[in-house]
Design a protein around this motif. Structure first.
Motif, PDB file in Angstrom:
ATOM      1  N   THR A  53      -5.274  10.025   2.577  1.00  0.00           N
ATOM      2  CA  THR A  53      -4.185   9.922   1.789  1.00  0.00           C
ATOM      3  C   THR A  53      -2.905   9.734   2.397  1.00  0.00           C
ATOM      4  O   THR A  53      -2.127   8.984   2.027  1.00  0.00           O
ATOM      5  N   VAL A  54      -2.714  10.267   3.606  1.00  0.00           N
ATOM      6  CA  VAL A  54      -1.410  10.068   4.444  1.00  0.00           C
ATOM      7  C   VAL A  54      -1.381   8.392   4.630  1.00  0.00           C
ATOM      8  O   VAL A  54      -0.406   7.857   4.628  1.00  0.00           O
ATOM      9  N   THR A  55      -2.667   7.954   5.023  1.00  0.00           N
ATOM     10  CA  THR A  55      -2.595   6.524   5.448  1.00  0.00           C
ATOM     11  C   THR A  55      -1.940   5.803   4.039  1.00  0.00           C
ATOM     12  O   THR A  55      -1.119   4.778   4.445  1.00  0.00           O
ATOM     13  N   ARG A  56      -2.607   5.908   3.120  1.00  0.00           N
ATOM     14  CA  ARG A  56      -2.220   5.338   1.809  1.00  0.00           C
ATOM     15  C   ARG A  56      -0.678   5.441   1.258  1.00  0.00           C
ATOM     16  O   ARG A  56      -0.170   4.727   0.974  1.00  0.00           O
ATOM     17  N   LEU A  57      -0.195   6.830   1.767  1.00  0.00           N
ATOM     18  CA  LEU A  57       1.186   7.118   1.351  1.00  0.00           C
ATOM     19  C   LEU A  57       2.138   6.124   2.210  1.00  0.00           C
ATOM     20  O   LEU A  57       3.066   5.745   1.984  1.00  0.00           O
ATOM     21  N   ALA A  58       1.808   5.889   3.473  1.00  0.00           N
ATOM     22  CA  ALA A  58       2.530   4.897   4.177  1.00  0.00           C
ATOM     23  C   ALA A  58       2.627   3.382   3.397  1.00  0.00           C
ATOM     24  O   ALA A  58       3.596   2.954   3.630  1.00  0.00           O
TER      25      ALA A  58
ATOM     26  N   GLU B  99       0.109   1.621 -12.496  1.00  0.00           N
ATOM     27  CA  GLU B  99      -0.686   0.520 -12.330  1.00  0.00           C
ATOM     28  C   GLU B  99      -0.217  -0.762 -11.603  1.00  0.00           C
ATOM     29  O   GLU B  99      -0.851  -1.322 -10.775  1.00  0.00           O
ATOM     30  N   GLU B 100       1.439  -0.885 -11.762  1.00  0.00           N
ATOM     31  CA  GLU B 100       2.195  -1.896 -10.735  1.00  0.00           C
ATOM     32  C   GLU B 100       2.118  -1.420  -9.488  1.00  0.00           C
ATOM     33  O   GLU B 100       1.778  -2.104  -8.584  1.00  0.00           O
ATOM     34  N   LEU B 101       2.275  -0.216  -9.196  1.00  0.00           N
ATOM     35  CA  LEU B 101       2.226   0.443  -7.746  1.00  0.00           C
ATOM     36  C   LEU B 101       1.003   0.351  -6.931  1.00  0.00           C
ATOM     37  O   LEU B 101       0.684   0.038  -6.025  1.00  0.00           O
ATOM     38  N   ALA B 102      -0.226   0.647  -7.932  1.00  0.00           N
ATOM     39  CA  ALA B 102      -1.549   0.595  -7.434  1.00  0.00           C
ATOM     40  C   ALA B 102      -1.780  -0.906  -7.087  1.00  0.00           C
ATOM     41  O   ALA B 102      -2.391  -1.075  -6.200  1.00  0.00           O
ATOM     42  N   VAL B 103      -1.681  -1.834  -7.770  1.00  0.00           N
ATOM     43  CA  VAL B 103      -2.126  -3.169  -7.724  1.00  0.00           C
ATOM     44  C   VAL B 103      -1.332  -3.806  -6.283  1.00  0.00           C
ATOM     45  O   VAL B 103      -1.822  -4.412  -5.609  1.00  0.00           O
ATOM     46  N   ALA B 104      -0.025  -3.297  -6.270  1.00  0.00           N
ATOM     47  CA  ALA B 104       0.870  -3.832  -5.268  1.00  0.00           C
ATOM     48  C   ALA B 104       0.290  -3.235  -3.727  1.00  0.00           C
ATOM     49  O   ALA B 104       0.322  -3.740  -2.704  1.00  0.00           O
ATOM     50  N   ALA B 105      -0.266  -1.882  -4.029  1.00  0.00           N
ATOM     51  CA  ALA B 105      -0.849  -1.355  -2.626  1.00  0.00           C
ATOM     52  C   ALA B 105      -2.077  -1.503  -2.398  1.00  0.00           C
ATOM     53  O   ALA B 105      -2.744  -0.979  -1.442  1.00  0.00           O
TER      54      ALA B 105
END
Length: 285
Positions: free
Chosen positions: A24-29, A49-55
């Motif tokens: 989770t820490v890696t994804r937070l970055a 949804e927008e943030l998830a797609v971009a990440a």
């Protein structure tokens, strides 16, 4: 507007850090990088949804990750970009910024110190050290290279919190020992060798050759699969072709104006696309 960076019962970001999984820490970055880009574009509110797609993750995983930060967003509204960015920076320990010393002024070291992305993300290079007489005294990115023999004596004045090691393999352990003796709590090493350090010192290793080998493996595996089904989120999914014996029945003659239907034998079994994934150390400047 909802407050997104507050935690339950006034719990600080530091108190929550120990409960957050490393993945989770890696994804937070990654979320932080995306949020910084959105802020630069003037975006104020972003949906999950927008943030998830971009990440490059699914929205359910994103919401679970952000749940470790305390209350976040409003259903049907989204996340306040600035406040969520501040909250993640707090949890990642970036709020106060970090002072970085670089040991090794070779090609890699000079490239790292010249990269402007560190500064905007809260990492300031405050010193460069090397043992090569030909580079000692030279200036790179406004910093003069100092003799590594001066490292221990210079640490109190420079007050770094992180050290980056970009030296040949055979010198890496000696440099690590010097940094530990000088009291550095965190070390990032580009040497592919394992470094021995006390348990209280955090050491992360970036092996570029290993990362290239993993990419080579992925390429070889993907080449062995027959057909690309979709590309997304940095991963490649490939479709498994149906067995050759699966055939469709002939169309049924239309009756009473109803369209003909195609039917498949009862033995037909659906096949889903397979999605390979890899893990490894990744630098996110």
């Amino acid at each position: 507007m909802t407050e997104q960076h507050e935690t339950p019962s006034g719990v600080s970001g530091k108190a929550l850090v120990r409960d957050i999984p490393q993945a989770t820490v890696t994804r937070l970055a990654t979320y932080l990088r995306v949020l910084a880009g959105l802020a630069d574009e003037g975006v104020v509110i972003v949906s999950s949804e927008e943030l998830a797609v971009a990440a490059g993750v699914n929205s359910a995983k994103l919401r679970k990750d952000l749940s470790f930060l305390g209350p976040n967003g409003v259903r049907g509204v989204g996340y306040d970009v600035a406040k969520l960015r501040t909250r993640i920076e707090d949890v990642l320990g970036l709020s106060q910024g970090h002072r970085v010393v670089l040991i090794g002024a070779g090609n890699l070291g000079r490239a790292l110190v010249g990269y402007g992305g560190f500064g905007v993300r809260g990492f300031t290079v405050v010193g460069i050290f090397d043992n090569d007489p030909s580079v000692i005294g030279q200036a790179y990115a406004g910093l003069v290279v100092r003799d590594v023999e001066q490292l221990t004596g210079q640490i109190p004045a420079l007050a770094p919190t992180i050290a980056v090691v970009a030296v040949p393999d055979e010198a890496a352990q000696d440099v690590c020992d010097r940094l530990v003796a000088a009291g550095l709590p965190s070390i990032l090493s580009f040497a592919p060798v394992e470094l021995r350090a006390p348990a209280h010192v955090q050491v992360r290793r970036v092996d570029l050759a290993m990362e290239l080998q993993m990419l080579s493996f992925d390429a070889a595996r993907n080449d062995a699969l027959p057909e690309v089904a979709e590309v997304g989120s940095g991963r490649v999914a490939r479709r498994v072709p149906p067995p050759s014996h699966l055939t469709h029945a002939a169309p049924v003659e239309p009756a009473r104006g109803r369209p003909a239907r195609r039917t498949a034998p009862h033995s037909a079994t659906p096949h889903s696309a397979t999605e390979p994934s890899t893990k490894g150390s990744v630098i996110t400047p």
